[in-house]
Motif scaffolding. Structure first.
Motif, PDB file in Angstrom:
ATOM      1  N   VAL A  99      -2.071   8.702   9.334  1.00 11.54           N
ATOM      2  CA  VAL A  99      -3.323   8.787   8.587  1.00 11.54           C
ATOM      3  C   VAL A  99      -3.886   7.382   8.377  1.00 11.54           C
ATOM      4  O   VAL A  99      -3.143   6.429   8.098  1.00 11.54           O
ATOM      5  N   HIS A 100      -5.200   7.233   8.527  1.00 14.18           N
ATOM      6  CA  HIS A 100      -5.841   5.929   8.310  1.00 14.18           C
ATOM      7  C   HIS A 100      -5.520   5.435   6.902  1.00 14.18           C
ATOM      8  O   HIS A 100      -5.490   6.229   5.948  1.00 14.18           O
ATOM      9  N   PRO A 101      -5.252   4.126   6.728  1.00 14.06           N
ATOM     10  CA  PRO A 101      -4.918   3.602   5.394  1.00 14.06           C
ATOM     11  C   PRO A 101      -5.947   3.960   4.323  1.00 14.06           C
ATOM     12  O   PRO A 101      -5.586   4.214   3.173  1.00 14.06           O
ATOM     13  N   VAL A 102      -7.224   3.973   4.683  1.00 14.63           N
ATOM     14  CA  VAL A 102      -8.266   4.343   3.723  1.00 14.63           C
ATOM     15  C   VAL A 102      -8.087   5.785   3.273  1.00 14.63           C
ATOM     16  O   VAL A 102      -8.182   6.105   2.080  1.00 14.63           O
ATOM     17  N   ASP A 103      -7.807   6.671   4.214  1.00 18.87           N
ATOM     18  CA  ASP A 103      -7.623   8.072   3.850  1.00 18.87           C
ATOM     19  C   ASP A 103      -6.353   8.261   3.020  1.00 18.87           C
ATOM     20  O   ASP A 103      -6.331   9.091   2.099  1.00 18.87           O
ATOM     21  N   ALA A 104      -5.311   7.505   3.334  1.00 18.63           N
ATOM     22  CA  ALA A 104      -4.086   7.587   2.533  1.00 18.63           C
ATOM     23  C   ALA A 104      -4.371   7.174   1.095  1.00 18.63           C
ATOM     24  O   ALA A 104      -3.914   7.819   0.138  1.00 18.63           O
ATOM     25  N   PHE A 105      -5.140   6.118   0.930  1.00 15.50           N
ATOM     26  CA  PHE A 105      -5.515   5.647  -0.408  1.00 15.50           C
ATOM     27  C   PHE A 105      -6.374   6.690  -1.119  1.00 15.50           C
ATOM     28  O   PHE A 105      -6.077   7.088  -2.258  1.00 15.50           O
ATOM     29  N   LEU A 106      -7.428   7.150  -0.452  1.00 17.64           N
ATOM     30  CA  LEU A 106      -8.350   8.081  -1.092  1.00 17.64           C
ATOM     31  C   LEU A 106      -7.683   9.429  -1.385  1.00 17.64           C
ATOM     32  O   LEU A 106      -7.973  10.062  -2.404  1.00 17.64           O
ATOM     33  N   ASP A 107      -6.787   9.876  -0.509  1.00 16.82           N
ATOM     34  CA  ASP A 107      -6.076  11.129  -0.764  1.00 16.82           C
ATOM     35  C   ASP A 107      -5.291  11.053  -2.067  1.00 16.82           C
ATOM     36  O   ASP A 107      -5.316  11.977  -2.880  1.00 16.82           O
ATOM     37  N   LEU A 108      -4.591   9.943  -2.272  1.00 20.26           N
ATOM     38  CA  LEU A 108      -3.795   9.796  -3.491  1.00 20.26           C
ATOM     39  C   LEU A 108      -4.680   9.681  -4.726  1.00 20.26           C
ATOM     40  O   LEU A 108      -4.359  10.233  -5.783  1.00 20.26           O
ATOM     41  N   VAL A 109      -5.803   8.987  -4.601  1.00 16.78           N
ATOM     42  CA  VAL A 109      -6.695   8.836  -5.753  1.00 16.78           C
ATOM     43  C   VAL A 109      -7.378  10.169  -6.076  1.00 16.78           C
ATOM     44  O   VAL A 109      -7.546  10.517  -7.256  1.00 16.78           O
ATOM     45  N   VAL A 110      -7.760  10.924  -5.065  1.00 14.24           N
ATOM     46  CA  VAL A 110      -8.349  12.244  -5.311  1.00 14.24           C
ATOM     47  C   VAL A 110      -7.344  13.140  -6.031  1.00 14.24           C
ATOM     48  O   VAL A 110      -7.685  13.870  -6.966  1.00 14.24           O
ATOM     49  N   GLU A 111      -6.088  13.075  -5.615  1.00 19.41           N
ATOM     50  CA  GLU A 111      -5.064  13.952  -6.192  1.00 19.41           C
ATOM     51  C   GLU A 111      -4.626  13.505  -7.580  1.00 19.41           C
ATOM     52  O   GLU A 111      -4.440  14.331  -8.477  1.00 19.41           O
ATOM     53  N   HIS A 112      -4.482  12.187  -7.767  1.00 23.45           N
ATOM     54  CA  HIS A 112      -3.860  11.698  -9.008  1.00 23.45           C
ATOM     55  C   HIS A 112      -4.772  10.813  -9.856  1.00 23.45           C
ATOM     56  O   HIS A 112      -4.389  10.442 -10.967  1.00 23.45           O
ATOM     57  N   GLY A 113      -5.949  10.467  -9.360  1.00 24.17           N
ATOM     58  CA  GLY A 113      -6.888   9.659 -10.143  1.00 24.17           C
ATOM     59  C   GLY A 113      -6.305   8.319 -10.553  1.00 24.17           C
ATOM     60  O   GLY A 113      -5.654   7.622  -9.764  1.00 24.17           O
ATOM     61  N   THR A 114      -6.527   7.956 -11.809  1.00 26.36           N
ATOM     62  CA  THR A 114      -6.074   6.652 -12.308  1.00 26.36           C
ATOM     63  C   THR A 114      -4.573   6.600 -12.556  1.00 26.36           C
ATOM     64  O   THR A 114      -4.058   5.552 -12.963  1.00 26.36           O
ATOM     65  N   LYS A 115      -3.871   7.690 -12.301  1.00 26.73           N
ATOM     66  CA  LYS A 115      -2.408   7.672 -12.455  1.00 26.73           C
ATOM     67  C   LYS A 115      -1.727   7.003 -11.264  1.00 26.73           C
ATOM     68  O   LYS A 115      -0.520   6.778 -11.288  1.00 26.73           O
ATOM     69  N   VAL A 116      -2.507   6.696 -10.240  1.00 27.57           N
ATOM     70  CA  VAL A 116      -1.994   5.898  -9.124  1.00 27.57           C
ATOM     71  C   VAL A 116      -2.225   4.431  -9.461  1.00 27.57           C
ATOM     72  O   VAL A 116      -3.371   3.971  -9.500  1.00 27.57           O
ATOM     73  N   ARG A 117      -1.178   3.710  -9.729  1.00 29.51           N
ATOM     74  CA  ARG A 117      -1.295   2.287 -10.079  1.00 29.51           C
ATOM     75  C   ARG A 117      -0.689   1.462  -8.953  1.00 29.51           C
ATOM     76  O   ARG A 117       0.406   1.760  -8.466  1.00 29.51           O
ATOM     77  N   TRP A 118      -1.429   0.417  -8.546  1.00 30.94           N
ATOM     78  CA  TRP A 118      -0.989  -0.374  -7.407  1.00 30.94           C
ATOM     79  C   TRP A 118      -1.342  -1.838  -7.617  1.00 30.94           C
ATOM     80  O   TRP A 118      -2.080  -2.184  -8.530  1.00 30.94           O
ATOM     81  N   ARG A 119      -0.769  -2.682  -6.825  1.00 30.04           N
ATOM     82  CA  ARG A 119      -0.983  -4.119  -6.981  1.00 30.04           C
ATOM     83  C   ARG A 119      -1.118  -4.811  -5.628  1.00 30.04           C
ATOM     84  O   ARG A 119      -0.627  -4.326  -4.606  1.00 30.04           O
ATOM     85  N   THR A 120      -1.790  -5.951  -5.675  1.00 35.41           N
ATOM     86  CA  THR A 120      -1.900  -6.810  -4.503  1.00 35.41           C
ATOM     87  C   THR A 120      -2.204  -8.225  -4.969  1.00 35.41           C
ATOM     88  O   THR A 120      -2.654  -8.429  -6.103  1.00 35.41           O
ATOM     89  N   THR A 121      -1.948  -9.185  -4.117  1.00 33.10           N
ATOM     90  CA  THR A 121      -2.318 -10.574  -4.399  1.00 33.10           C
ATOM     91  C   THR A 121      -3.518 -10.925  -3.537  1.00 33.10           C
ATOM     92  O   THR A 121      -3.464 -10.835  -2.302  1.00 33.10           O
ATOM     93  N   ILE A 122      -4.598 -11.309  -4.211  1.00 38.76           N
ATOM     94  CA  ILE A 122      -5.859 -11.562  -3.520  1.00 38.76           C
ATOM     95  C   ILE A 122      -5.967 -13.010  -3.038  1.00 38.76           C
ATOM     96  O   ILE A 122      -6.516 -13.286  -1.977  1.00 38.76           O
TER      97      ILE A 122
END
Length: 594
Positions: free
Chosen positions: A414-437
């Motif tokens: 699955v495209h990384p964007v779709d993987a991200f959006l799938d999880l956010v659609v399913e779990h909303g703000t309960k998906v917490r993630w981090r990155t270094t910009i």
């Protein structure tokens, strides 16, 4: 100097309020440190002595053997404008050795705009809940001018000292109304421009350090009236900018500015505005020098530009956060998504549950998001790599510890964007993630930290409460300096690092702070260098009672900070605020000298 008596010296029989003995003393000028004994009286340093001081009658004696005794640090970029009214002790900064904070950054201040407009200005840009901005100012605002604002601030039981910029968006919206102030086709009338200039003059008379403005186009307004328009200062005319800049130049005060990263000419023009050309240079502090993952070559630009501008007679500095810029996000709630169309489209929707979920599930929307994600070139802040975005919390525990990219691989490519959006659609703000910009390369961080054209301070304290915590940025810099010394690869002395965090900043902004010599303010931090260690990077959260218990990211380094004094009063001991902090006023409004 170290044994020079002052009125009330113990040789005349008068005792001290506080004695700090046997610590490694740094005076904030960059001079060589040494073991000294400090006597504090009346909120000032009375004696700095090689010899032990008479402790008779002194109610507080602190043994600082093996520890560093240094001036309190300055944080020149915060968004405490609302929080200081609710919790004036500002313990999250003070407990880490910060004894002076600047308000009014990024064109935003709480001096002139009405509560509703201030809510629109602060709410989305700085991720401070809009309702609390509006309610706080509705209940607290008694001022109509900068002088009255300072009086109101000084009536609070301040913990640290406070200074402030006047926000360009604040005065523009106050004079033009938020709707007119955010329309490209509307220029201020001459009367409105004169009024803005008068507001700035009055603030400088009162002691403000300068004006903050913003040209960045992905900072968007909250509320309903002008939702998703950019900040009022981004609509300022050239005539308006010249008028306000001329006042700052004449008065010797600073312009803090954020360029539009999508338009390099914005950055160049703001930097060049510092050059005097047969007139007084304009002090310019520009946001911000960062080693951005998305554009690594830009790291060479910042020091070179500062050197060139100052060689031409300017008085120019970059602001810089001297630690890795690690951010956390709940779902899609992260300001970097504002920088491209599909991300801003999602954040425009205030109904996060129904409308946003429907949008994120829409096939056409996902196509637009993927197109934005795949644009890897051009100026930007976020690296747009979901393989560099780790999931740290999710109701689906099988994805915790993985990146969104890896989740997509695990789900059959699955495209990384779709993987991200799938999880956010399913779990909303309960998906917490981090990155270094940004600021991920230690060698570049070290080079920036030592560069004279770069100021250390971009914590954003008081804002982005769920996204990041850099309250202890000064401690983390000192750790890096100490570690480099121990490894035999120093890039800066500890004395120089202390100066960079204290006296250098105070002197540039013309404030009575940042030094620890006889007669100076007794704003003191006692640090245990043995605990400048990995605990400084630990993750922590703490609820904010004033924001309905919102859990914010914080730092907790009790072992590193032995004591903090503001105005000679102990406000932190062993990393924990004392009962004095936020109850009795220890700080003051620091006014820029004329």
């Amino acid at each position: 100097m170290t044994n020079r008596p002052v009125p009330g010296d113990p040789r005349d029989g008068t005792s001290f309020d506080v004695i700090i003995r046997n610590g490694r003393w740094f005076d904030g000028t960059g001079a060589t440190s040494a073991i000294r004994n400090l006597g504090i009286r009346g909120g000032r340093v009375a004696v700095v002595s090689i010899d032990p001081l008479d402790e008779t009658g002194c109610p507080q004696v602190l043994d600082a053997s093996g520890k560093w005794v240094m001036p309190g640090m300055l944080d020149i970029h915060t968004h405490y404008d609302v929080e200081v009214l609710l919790s004036p002790g500002l313990p999250e900064s003070v407990r880490h050795g910060v004894t002076s904070v600047f308000l009014g950054s990024c064109s935003l201040s709480a001096v002139h705009a009405d509560p509703s407009d201030a809510g629109d200005l602060f709410g989305r840009v700085e991720a401070i809940p809009r309702r609390h901005v509006v309610d706080t100012l509705t209940q607290s605002k008694t001022w109509t001018s900068a002088h009255e604002y300072i009086e109101a601030i000084e009536a609070l039981p301040l913990g640290p000292n406070v200074s402030s910029f006047l926000g360009h968006s604040d005065i523009r919206s106050a004079q033009m109304g938020l709707d007119r102030a955010t329309r490209k086709e509307v220029a201020p009338t001459q009367a409105e421009l004169d009024a803005m200039a008068a507001m700035l003059e009055e603030a400088l008379d009162a002691g403000f350090v300068g004006l903050s403005t913003q040209e960045l186009l992905f900072d968007k307004l909250d509320g309903d009236l002008c939702r998703s328009r950019t900040l009022p200062s981004t609509y300022a005319t050239r005539k308006e900018r010249r008028r306000l800049g001329a006042i700052l130049r004449r008065r010797g005060r600073a312009l803090q500015a954020g360029p539009d990263v999508a338009r390099p000419q914005s950055m160049v023009a703001l930097a060049l505005s510092s050059v005097g050309l047969f007139r007084r240079p304009l002090k310019v502090s520009l946001l911000s020098a960062a080693d951005v993952k998305a554009t690594p070559a830009a790291a060479h630009l910042f020091p070179a530009m500062a050197k060139a501008i100052n060689a031409l007679g300017g008085d120019f500095r970059w602001q810089h956060l001297p630690v890795p810029f690690e951010v956390y996000a709940d779902g899609i709630d992260l300001p970097v998504f504002e920088e491209f169309g599909s991300g801003a489209e999602a954040l425009h929707l205030s109904n996060q549950i129904e409308e946003r979920r429907a949008l994120l599930a829409d096939v056409d929307y996902r196509r637009r998001f993927r197109a934005d994600y795949d644009k890897k070139y051009g100026p930007r802040v976020w690296h747009r790599d979901f393989f560099d975005a780790e999931i740290v919390e999710c109701p689906d525990t099988s994805v915790i510890g993985k990146t969104f990219g890896q989740v997509g691989v695990d789900r059959g490519g699955v495209h990384p964007v779709d993987a991200f959006l799938d999880l956010v659609v399913e779990h909303g703000t309960k998906v917490r993630w981090r990155t270094t910009i940004s600021n991920h390369r230690p060698a570049v961080l070290d080079r920036f930290a030592a560069d004279p054209g770069i100021q250390l301070g971009f914590s954003d304290a008081g804002a982005h409460l769920r996204n990041m915590a850099f309250y202890n940025f000064g401690l983390r810099l000192l750790r890096r300096v100490q570690d480099a010394e121990r490894a035999g690869t120093p890039f800066m002395s500890v004395e120089r690092a202390v100066h960079r965090l204290t006296g250098e900043l105070a002197d540039w902004y013309r404030l009575d702070a940042g030094h620890l010599r006889i007669g100076d303010r007794a704003d003191v931090v006692v640090i245990d260098p043995a605990h400048l260690d990995a605990t400084l990077d630990a993750y922590a959260e703490c609820p904010v009672p004033e924001y309905d218990g919102l859990s914010r990211m914080v730092n907790r380094n009790e072992d590193a900070v032995s004591a903090v004094f503001v105005g000679g009063e102990c406000v932190v001991r062993d990393g924990v605020p004392t009962p004095v902090l936020g109850v009795r006023r220890t700080g003051t409004f620091l006014r820029a000298s004329p």
